[in-house]
Design a protein around this motif. Sequence first.
Motif, short mmCIF file in Angstrom:
data_model
loop_
_atom_site.label_atom_id
_atom_site.label_comp_id
_atom_site.label_asym_id
_atom_site.label_seq_id
_atom_site.Cartn_x
_atom_site.Cartn_y
_atom_site.Cartn_z
N ARG A 20 49.95 45.67 46.53
CA ARG A 20 49.50 45.81 45.16
C ARG A 20 47.98 46.08 45.06
NH1 ARG A 20 48.41 46.56 40.44
NH2 ARG A 20 47.98 45.03 38.91
N VAL B 256 44.28 47.11 43.53
CA VAL B 256 43.73 46.93 42.33
C VAL B 256 42.06 47.29 42.63
CG1 VAL B 256 42.80 45.64 40.41
CG2 VAL B 256 45.13 44.97 41.50
N THR C 74 38.35 47.57 41.88
CA THR C 74 37.54 47.35 41.25
C THR C 74 36.18 48.10 41.18
OG1 THR C 74 36.59 45.68 42.78
CG2 THR C 74 38.36 44.87 41.37
N ASP C 75 35.12 47.48 41.47
CA ASP C 75 33.76 48.20 41.27
C ASP C 75 33.78 49.03 42.46
OD1 ASP C 75 32.62 45.96 43.11
OD2 ASP C 75 33.65 44.95 41.50
N LEU D 101 34.50 47.97 45.47
CA LEU D 101 35.47 47.50 46.45
C LEU D 101 37.02 47.43 45.93
CD1 LEU D 101 33.52 44.48 47.84
CD2 LEU D 101 33.72 46.76 48.89
N LEU E 49 40.78 45.67 45.95
CA LEU E 49 41.52 44.35 46.36
C LEU E 49 42.93 44.78 46.38
CD1 LEU E 49 40.21 42.19 43.27
CD2 LEU E 49 39.19 42.37 45.61
N TYR F 129 46.59 43.19 47.63
CA TYR F 129 47.69 42.18 47.97
C TYR F 129 48.79 42.62 48.73
CZ TYR F 129 50.36 38.05 47.87
OH TYR F 129 51.27 36.75 48.16
N THR G 252 45.51 38.64 51.01
CA THR G 252 44.71 39.51 50.31
C THR G 252 43.45 40.23 51.05
OG1 THR G 252 44.88 37.77 48.41
CG2 THR G 252 43.21 39.52 48.20
N ILE H 149 40.21 42.72 50.98
CA ILE H 149 39.18 43.30 50.15
C ILE H 149 38.51 44.25 51.01
CG2 ILE H 149 36.91 42.93 49.09
CD1 ILE H 149 38.44 39.85 49.36
N PRO I 266 29.15 41.43 40.55
CA PRO I 266 30.36 42.41 40.37
C PRO I 266 31.90 41.84 40.49
CG PRO I 266 29.15 42.81 42.47
CD PRO I 266 28.51 41.71 41.64
N PRO I 267 32.81 42.43 39.89
CA PRO I 267 34.33 41.80 39.82
C PRO I 267 34.68 41.41 41.21
CG PRO I 267 34.24 43.58 38.50
CD PRO I 267 32.63 43.65 38.97
N SER I 268 34.50 42.49 42.28
CA SER I 268 34.80 42.05 43.66
C SER I 268 34.19 40.80 44.04
CB SER I 268 34.39 43.18 44.28
OG SER I 268 33.24 43.58 44.37
N PHE J 124 35.61 37.72 42.33
CA PHE J 124 36.99 37.60 42.66
C PHE J 124 36.71 36.85 44.09
CE2 PHE J 124 40.63 38.74 45.75
CZ PHE J 124 41.48 38.61 44.85
N VAL J 125 36.12 37.20 44.92
CA VAL J 125 35.86 36.27 46.45
C VAL J 125 35.62 35.08 46.05
CG1 VAL J 125 34.64 36.42 48.59
CG2 VAL J 125 35.74 38.55 47.65
N PHE K 64 47.04 36.40 42.66
CA PHE K 64 46.15 37.59 42.85
C PHE K 64 46.09 38.37 41.38
CE2 PHE K 64 46.20 42.20 43.67
CZ PHE K 64 44.96 42.14 44.43
N GLU K 65 47.15 38.28 40.84
CA GLU K 65 47.20 38.92 39.55
C GLU K 65 46.40 38.32 38.54
OE1 GLU K 65 48.68 41.68 38.62
OE2 GLU K 65 49.95 42.08 40.45
N THR L 85 42.73 38.71 39.62
CA THR L 85 42.26 40.17 39.47
C THR L 85 42.20 40.29 37.73
OG1 THR L 85 44.56 40.75 39.65
CG2 THR L 85 42.92 41.28 41.52
#
Lengths: 88, 281
Positions: A13, A15, A17-18, A20, A22, A24, A31, A33, B227-229, B232-233, B250-251, B254
């Motif tokens: 999966r 996704v 983002t900016d 980076l 992600l 899965y 997970t 990155i 930033p989103p990444s 997320f971490v 994860f879903e 994100t």
Amino acid sequence: MARYRAASLATLRIVPTDALTLIYHRASGITHIVDAPVPEILEALAEPLSADALLAKLAAQYDLLDADALALAVRLDELAAAGLVERL
Amino acid sequence: MKHVTSLRIGPVGFRIGSAWRAPIDALDDLYRDYPRPVIPDFNVHLFAARPWRRYLRPSVHIGGDFVIPDAAPLPLAQALLAAEMGMNLQMALGQRGYLLLHASGVERDGRAVLMTGISGAGKSTLAALLMARGWRFMGDEFILIDPATGMAHAFPRLISLKNEAIPVVEALLPHARFGPRLTGTPKGTLRHVVPDAPAIAAMAEPAAPALILFPRFGFDPAERPVPPSEAFVRLTQASTNYVTLAERGFEALTDLVARAPAIAIDYPDTATGIEMVERLA
């Protein structure tokens, strides 16, 4: 020469983002990155390729500033260890 | 268990049993306005390791559906903290329905602001003071994200104030109901305050996550978009059940970082912190 193939898309999966991305990995539940060029490598390895052929494909698709076969080999080893890429 | 009570916090029901009467009386008093669960989700047991320890230097062991082996017991005078830790433990180890974020949260006009950070970052204090300014208090320990909807669910248990936060909140919430002052706990001095009536009345109502804040107390004022990444971490680290929920986690995460912007804020004092949160929210 060893050839490589990305893990089946059904097991990933992805996704973006900016900067980076992600990922899965369903098979391992881990997970990841990742930064460029990993998403690009996974996309290019939808079909099995040798490291040289992969480098040529990436060079044709992207402006590689530092096209380095050794660096790519190290990346592929990491991705194979993580299970995101299979060594055939 | 000899003495038993049950209570519901947000969407989660607890049944708490105790070998002593006093902790149950204290819980029944402080949680008197909370609803009772029809069927509890989790059991918490406060028990004496040896029969004589009910009477002789009574010490409270924390048990329940989910336990940590070798958890140190607490003196009976700190039984409220033991109950709180027991409930936290059930959530941290047993909650499967929601993605659990170790965060505080407040809501206004349907927009939830989530604040997460290390112990001492001021999560509880900021949430309590925002409650005093008319925000709906959603929780000071856990915010629950529903993977199916992405909505934030409240978990407004008693607010757990520590050390220097205690006089600050006592001064700003003079009419609130406070628990006993617990001194010499592993976290220092601790005092619980009951969330206000609107927080309890609305505790079953979820809110859309609108902003994620990473506050740090004791630094010169500063704001930095995260930033989103990176958010997320940091949120995977702030979640006790991210790994357990697997792809649902994860879903959910994100989706959360995609829909809510994240900002790291440094603040030197609570007045500045409150001003920053209200300006950014």
